[in-house]
Design an enzyme around this catalytic site. Structure first.
Site, short mmCIF file in Angstrom:
data_model
loop_
_atom_site.label_atom_id
_atom_site.label_comp_id
_atom_site.label_asym_id
_atom_site.label_seq_id
_atom_site.Cartn_x
_atom_site.Cartn_y
_atom_site.Cartn_z
N ARG A 25 -22.06 32.84 43.98
CA ARG A 25 -22.77 31.95 44.93
C ARG A 25 -22.20 32.13 46.34
O ARG A 25 -22.92 32.15 47.33
CB ARG A 25 -22.61 30.48 44.50
N SER B 167 -21.59 22.59 38.98
CA SER B 167 -20.25 23.11 39.22
C SER B 167 -19.22 21.98 39.21
O SER B 167 -18.18 22.06 38.54
CB SER B 167 -20.24 23.85 40.57
N1 URA Z 1 -17.05 22.23 44.94
C1 URA Z 1 -17.24 22.81 43.74
O1 URA Z 1 -16.36 22.79 42.88
N2 URA Z 1 -18.41 23.41 43.51
C2 URA Z 1 -19.42 23.46 44.41
O2 URA Z 1 -20.45 24.01 44.13
C3 URA Z 1 -19.21 22.84 45.67
C4 URA Z 1 -18.01 22.23 45.90
#
Ligand code: URA
Length: 425
Positions: A153, A168
């Site tokens: 990403r 996430s």
């Molecule tokens: N923090 C995370 O762990 N994942 C994300 O996608 C954005 C912030």
């Protein structure tokens, strides 16, 4: 769709899905979104992609955590986790590092000499049994799917997708085996989501995913226009946290800690409502019990507890941690009531001085930072200092120039308002 999501996540971990296939899927989710049901399925599959923490049934209902989307001066975790433990909850808190202008809990904790944030699952479980509290970094075996997905990403511009952020963050919290979770979703000029409406959308999505996995969840929408409290920078924030654990913290910081703690105490049934819970947290900060839990954790994780034993003041504490720093105060050009303080420009100044990193893996100087000499609503007279910068090297002209206009004064008396906009869940 849920089955295909589970299949995809299994392929992310066992390598049967190629980078090209995964990037194509991430781009589709980023541009088109996915339903709430699929977001929950994705979060669940990511949680199950690795090891998860499990708890003795005798106290599994008491296992809680919090997550903040990140801010400037946001040291809530360092105060809230021991306060929750002092009130009888179990807190296996897995946190991250600071990136960009926002700080990270692990960097703050590591400014305590000797403190280790590296523990495996068995060690976390043992420490929770022993003292009810552990504050650590992500282990290799928890949510491995997120590591590969996040890395892709990051290089494909697909970070800012609500379902991908939701899965996430929530999968990593769910892997801790939580009963209840509180999310502090920031909005404002120094927040990850600047606009309130977008922050609310993210909060709604994270609450739904977390509840979808059986975790009682609330989200607090709180403003991140001005720094939280007075200290910005890793060791300075630890010192302000200790001050708050001694009952002498700034009111905006204490309020946020009490609200979030109150929600968790209510969610787990230890308080009859969230206001009663907030009072319990408040008491733990003023009767020494939260400080005692913090001390036990620092000891258990190898840290030097002498920062807790000093006859405490922020400056004395600063001397204990680093005596080599230079201090430069910036003064106001007029008189008035403090109306606004710009968290973003202060965070960028601290980053220039070495407090923050541009990329994960960059080294940082945990001692440098800034202390606000005034807060919103205070009266300040021409020529008085409004901020003191603690720096190791000569201060760059750009750092000082970047702070011009960062404090706004008003001719009329101005009251500090609560930074909590609403509570969801
Ligand atoms: N923090 C995370 O762990 N994942 C994300 O996608 C954005 C912030």
């Amino acid at each position: 769709m849920s089955e295909s999501i589970r299949y995809l996540v299994e392929g992310v971990v066992d390598g049967s899905i190629s980078d090209t296939e995964l990037i194509s899927w991430l781009k589709t989710v980023h541009s088109e979104g996915i339903s709430e049901t699929d977001t929950i399925a994705l979060t669940e599959a990511m949680r199950d992609s690795g090891e998860t923490l499990s708890w003795d049934l005798a106290f599994s209902e008491l296992v809680v955590d919090k997550h903040s989307t990140g801010g400037v001066g946001d040291k809530v975790s360092l105060i809230l986790a021991p306060a929750l433990a002092a009130c009888g909850l179990k807190v296996p808190m897995i946190s991250g590092r600071g990136l960009g202008h926002t700080g990270g809990t692990l960097d703050k904790l590591e400014s305590i000499p000797g403190f280790s944030v590296e523990m495996d699952s068995e060690e976390i479980q043992a420490q929770i049994l022993d003292i009810g509290l552990a504050m650590v970094g992500q282990t290799e075996r928890l949510v491995p799917a997120d590591r590969r997905m996040y890395a892709l990403r990051d290089v494909t511009g697909t970070i800012d997708s609500i379902p991908l952020i939701t899965s996430s963050i929530v999968s990593k919290k769910a892997a801790e085996g939580l009963s209840a979770l509180v999310l502090d979703v920031k909005f404002g000029r120094a927040a990850f989501m600047v606009e309130l409406d977008k922050a609310r959308d993210l909060a709604i999505s994270m609450v739904a995913a977390s509840k979808g996995m059986g975790i009682t969840t609330n989200a607090v929408l709180s403003s991140m226009d001005a720094p939280l409290g007075c200290a910005i920078g890793n060791s300075l924030e630890v010192l302000e946290s200790v001050e708050t654990l001694c009952g002498n913290g700034p009111s905006d910081l204490e309020e946020l800690v009490c609200i979030q703690g109150g929600l968790l105490l209510h969610s787990t049934g230890l308080a009859e409502d969230r206001d009663t819970g907030a009072l319990m947290i408040h008491d733990s900060l003023h009767d020494g019990s939260a400080l005692e839990c913090f001390r036990k954790m620092v000891e258990a994780q190898g840290g030097d507890t002498s920062i807790l034993d000093s006859d405490y003041s922020l400056m004395a504490g600063l001397g204990l941690i680093d005596t080599q720093l230079n201090a430069t105060s910036l003064c106001v050009a007029g008189s008035g009531w403090v109306h606004d303080i710009d968290a973003l420009s202060i965070a960028l100044a601290c980053q220039r001085m070495g407090a923050g990193r541009l990329e994960l893996g960059d080294s940082i100087d945990r001692a440098v930072g800034a202390i606000l000499e005034v807060q919103i609503g205070d009266r300040i007279e021409e020529g008085e200092p409004w901020i003191t910068l603690y720096h190791r090297n000569e201060i760059e002209r750009e750092t000082v120039e970047g702070l011009i206009g960062s404090i706004a004064l008003s001719d009329e008396e101005f009251q500090q308002v609560s930074r909590i906009h609403e509570v969801l869940g």
